[in-house]
Design a protein around this motif. Sequence first.
Motif: not given
Length: 323
Positions: A221-241
Amino acid sequence: MSKPKVLITRRWPVSVEKKLQQLYDVTLNHDDHPFSADELKQALQNYDAVCPTVCDSLPAEVLNVANKRCKILGNFGVGYNHIDIAAAKQQGLMVSNTPGVLTESTADIAMTLLLMSARRGAEGDRLVRAGQWSGWCPTHMMSSDVTGATLGLIGFGRIAQSMARKAHHGFGMKIIYFKPTPADPSIVTDLKAIRCETIEDLLPQCDYVSLHCPGGNDTRHLINQSMLNLMKPSAHLINTARGDVVDSKALIKALQEKRIAGAGLDVYEGEPNIDPGFLSLENVSLLPHLGSATIGTRTAMGEKVLENLAAFFAGEALPDRVA
């Protein structure tokens, strides 16, 4: 002299299975079923080598089984967070993995997901298949630019660097990255990459964020709610890890509320059991863990395991030892 007994927990490319049959007293998983904890315990008791995959959970309670015959786990994959490495070391079990050979194919999937998410590819495919497309119009399914956009990479190992090359040289993307220590200067120069001191510094700058860190307790959960809130509203998250790097509930909520524009996922918490919240979202592209799924890559992964097994049974150092 009898051949060592080896168990393969899932089906591998046919060419590799044939080599295994020539070299060892091998048991193949002909119906390709996922092994239960009890089956894995029995395998550890009955075989000299067990070759698991990411599907096989090997926690301490499995590895600590009594009357163990197995001395090596030849993991089919580069990631090994499904194996309790500390318990394996305590039990005197060697563990190897398959680094290097799946770099390009996994980076290709990361770029595929970035493009799918940016250009609404999965959504468009569903629309056409459902017979709901009424024809071209100037404002239909407008999406995000990729060329010239900023790509942020969390983790900067082989796969992240390969994706960065494809993105920078192929799409003119600006590359920023987070890694605890600076990367090789020659790579940084080639990519004009900029290192961020923290993930919190990186996230607000990115149009696309791609995850390339290992799984496990340290990154859960490195990417959690607080981290997602730091991203731009126009941004995309990619996870292949690894799936557990992302808090699924937090990501689903962020996508529902359009706090980020989209996501592209190849891995999931608790896969293959995917949180049903993802399935009703239009702004997420979902793939079934295809990162290394090319014939060439999966064959090369099997060959890597063969190299490690050969070294072990010859009493030599493992080429790819992780425990």
